[in-house]
Design an enzyme around this catalytic site. Structure first.
Site, PDB file in Angstrom:
ATOM      1  N   ARG A  39       0.741  -1.251  -0.084  1.00  0.00           N
ATOM      2  CA  ARG A  39      -0.121   0.087   0.100  1.00  0.00           C
ATOM      3  C   ARG A  39       0.833   1.251   0.003  1.00  0.00           C
ATOM      4  NH1 ARG A  39      -5.115  -2.071   1.968  1.00  0.00           N
ATOM      5  NH2 ARG A  39      -6.172  -0.084   2.338  1.00  0.00           N
ATOM      6  N   TYR A  90       0.358   4.377  -2.326  1.00  0.00           N
ATOM      7  CA  TYR A  90      -0.739   5.177  -2.034  1.00  0.00           C
ATOM      8  C   TYR A  90      -0.427   5.984  -0.662  1.00  0.00           C
ATOM      9  CZ  TYR A  90      -5.704   6.736  -1.873  1.00  0.00           C
ATOM     10  OH  TYR A  90      -6.855   7.281  -1.830  1.00  0.00           O
ATOM     11  N   ASP A 105     -10.484 -13.016   8.210  1.00  0.00           N
ATOM     12  CA  ASP A 105     -11.452 -13.413   8.749  1.00  0.00           C
ATOM     13  C   ASP A 105     -12.601 -12.589   8.902  1.00  0.00           C
ATOM     14  OD1 ASP A 105     -10.605 -11.894  10.596  1.00  0.00           O
ATOM     15  OD2 ASP A 105     -10.218 -13.037  12.207  1.00  0.00           O
ATOM     16  N   THR A 118     -12.238  -3.709  10.429  1.00  0.00           N
ATOM     17  CA  THR A 118     -13.245  -2.658  10.451  1.00  0.00           C
ATOM     18  C   THR A 118     -13.195  -1.569   9.410  1.00  0.00           C
ATOM     19  OG1 THR A 118     -12.510  -1.075  12.296  1.00  0.00           O
ATOM     20  CG2 THR A 118     -13.740  -3.096  13.013  1.00  0.00           C
ATOM     21  N   PRO A 167      -5.161  -2.430   6.817  1.00  0.00           N
ATOM     22  CA  PRO A 167      -5.622  -1.863   8.313  1.00  0.00           C
ATOM     23  C   PRO A 167      -6.662  -2.670   9.221  1.00  0.00           C
ATOM     24  CG  PRO A 167      -5.308  -0.027   6.678  1.00  0.00           C
ATOM     25  CD  PRO A 167      -5.473  -1.288   6.061  1.00  0.00           C
TER      26      PRO A 167
HETATM   27  N1  UDP Z   1     -12.299  -6.402   1.271  1.00  0.00           N
HETATM   28  C1  UDP Z   1     -12.839  -7.723   1.233  1.00  0.00           C
HETATM   29  N2  UDP Z   1     -13.344  -8.264   0.330  1.00  0.00           N
HETATM   30  C2  UDP Z   1     -13.188  -7.766  -1.384  1.00  0.00           C
HETATM   31  C3  UDP Z   1     -12.772  -6.210  -1.199  1.00  0.00           C
HETATM   32  C4  UDP Z   1     -12.329  -5.791   0.064  1.00  0.00           C
HETATM   33  O1  UDP Z   1     -13.087  -8.405   2.773  1.00  0.00           O
HETATM   34  O2  UDP Z   1     -13.799  -8.208  -1.986  1.00  0.00           O
HETATM   35  C5  UDP Z   1     -11.855  -5.831   2.548  1.00  0.00           C
HETATM   36  C6  UDP Z   1     -10.574  -5.373   2.508  1.00  0.00           C
HETATM   37  O3  UDP Z   1      -9.249  -6.249   2.847  1.00  0.00           O
HETATM   38  C7  UDP Z   1     -10.710  -4.416   3.612  1.00  0.00           C
HETATM   39  C8  UDP Z   1     -11.933  -3.663   3.535  1.00  0.00           C
HETATM   40  O4  UDP Z   1     -12.725  -4.520   2.615  1.00  0.00           O
HETATM   41  O5  UDP Z   1     -10.372  -4.620   4.681  1.00  0.00           O
HETATM   42  C9  UDP Z   1     -12.170  -2.335   2.695  1.00  0.00           C
HETATM   43  O6  UDP Z   1     -11.631  -2.440   1.285  1.00  0.00           O
HETATM   44  P1  UDP Z   1     -11.480  -1.621   0.273  1.00  0.00           P
HETATM   45  O7  UDP Z   1     -10.903  -2.080  -0.951  1.00  0.00           O
HETATM   46  O8  UDP Z   1     -12.907  -1.090   0.053  1.00  0.00           O
HETATM   47  O9  UDP Z   1     -10.548  -0.363   0.847  1.00  0.00           O
HETATM   48  P2  UDP Z   1      -9.518   0.023   1.993  1.00  0.00           P
HETATM   49  O10 UDP Z   1     -10.401   0.455   3.094  1.00  0.00           O
HETATM   50  O11 UDP Z   1      -8.920  -1.152   2.362  1.00  0.00           O
HETATM   51  O12 UDP Z   1      -8.627   1.124   1.394  1.00  0.00           O
END
Ligand code: UDP
Length: 338
Positions: free
Chosen positions: A165, A168, A231, A235, A299
């Site tokens: 990451r 970004y 899992d 959040t 995170p």
């Molecule tokens: N996530 C998930 N399944 C998916 C896509 C994302 O469980 O198909 C989880 C991802 O690992 C993260 C959260 O959802 O913990 C939010 O992911 P997103 O890509 O929306 O943005 P982030 O907050 O990680 O930048």
């Protein structure tokens, strides 16, 4: 139909600030993206002169198609990492240009780094030239895997500089540094919004663009498995797009806001597993839950401290998660029917 409703909500919530927008000349980089296109639409509606810049690598021309015929809207296909000059006066630059999906971090890390370093340098140069105000859309990712929850603006971050990451997180941190440097050296009027997870109509569900909410909705509507990473105990706090746009515009247009850094999001924290269950319920889907490996440096918790936003912007989110999800699901259903 949907768009009119969302724009109407934003306009209502902007209150007296609306009068400050009419007649302003505003450059929006990344203006054809998810957030950029909503901003352009609201600004055009309020009588600003809007120049939308987008290189269309993740933004979509269809997002701004209804604006193309408006006399106060100009679209320019351009990559902000390359120089561009404007003869006409500009009052405000809003720098949104950047890919923002974790899937894109792995695929296009160099473009992301460039948009928030070279790109912001060009955008700040335009602001300096025009004595324009500058709003940068930064991110909660500058906090990395925050150890202080809810996370206030003073928190300095816990970022892996060489992880998946980092393109970004570090680029956005560098972008903030650029913004502050232009304030220090050129006394530019600058504002930094730290955007927390935002969702709503116009997000892209597919491939490398998909964030968790559009992905889960798309998967649920097709009765495909909902792909939960890890899992599902991690959040996030999900902010509906109308609230986010209102917050961004309030930050851009309040008086005496120079140098402000403000979290904009919602503080309704939820696990990803719970999110999947709610989306399944709201779509009445038969989807299974499929657990997949957690990406590196995902995170574990994210929730903003919103006290500053409330205090200095008089802003707080209004749309709860279930309502926002309902609106977003309706949008995806309408898109499927088209
Ligand atoms: N996530 C998930 N399944 C998916 C896509 C994302 O469980 O198909 C989880 C991802 O690992 C993260 C959260 O959802 O913990 C939010 O992911 P997103 O890509 O929306 O943005 P982030 O907050 O990680 O930048």
């Amino acid at each position: 139909m949907m768009n009119r409703n969302e724009v109407g909500v934003i306009l209502r919530n902007l209150g007296e600030l609306r009068t400050r927008i009419e007649g302003k000349s505003i450059l929006v980089t990344g203006g054809a993206g998810f957030l950029g296109s909503w901003i352009c639409e609201v600004l055009v509606e309020l009588g600003a002169r809007v120049i939308c810049l987008d290189n269309l690598v993740s933004g979509l021309k269809t997002n701004v198609a209804p604006l193309m015929e408006k006399a106060n809207f100009t679209f320019i296909e351009h990559d902000i990492t390359r120089p561009i000059f404007f003869d006409e006066p500009l009052d405000l630059i809003m720098h949104l240009a950047s890919r923002a999906s974790p899937f894109e971090f792995e695929k296009y890390p160099i473009q992301i780094l460039k948009a928030n370093t070279l790109g912001i340098w060009i955008a700040l140069g335009i602001a300096k030239q025009h004595h324009a105000r500058f709003l940068y859309t930064s991110t909660s990712e500058v906090y990395g895997a925050a150890t202080e929850i809810p996370t206030p603006e003073e928190y300095r971050g816990n970022v892996n500089p060489i992880g998946q990451r980092s393109c970004y997180d570090e680029a956005k941190r560098c972008g903030e540094s650029f913004v502050i440097a232009y304030k220090m050296e050129h006394n530019l009027d600058v504002r930094i919004a730290r955007i927390f997870n935002t969702y709503g109509p116009r997000m892209r569900p597919e491939g490398v663009y998909g964030r968790v909410i559009p992905r889960f909705i798309d998967q649920a509507l097709r009765n495909n498995p909902l792909t939960i990473f890890g899992d599902g105990t991690q959040t996030r706090s999900f902010c509906y797009v109308t609230d986010q746009i209102e917050g961004l515009l309030k930050l851009a247009f309040i008086d005496e806001g120079s140098g402000l850094v403000v979290n904009i999001g919602t503080d309704e924290e939820i696990t990803i597993l719970e999110l999947a269950k709610i989306i399944k319920e709201l779509t009445q889907s038969e989807s299974e839950l499929a657990f997949q490996p957690l990406p590196q440096d995902d995170p574990p918790r994210r929730r903003p401290d919103l006290r500053k936003a409330k205090e200095v912007l008089g802003w707080e989110p209004k749309i709860g998660l279930r309502e926002g999800l309902g609106r977003t699901i309706r949008y995806f259903q309408e898109m499927k029917e088209c």
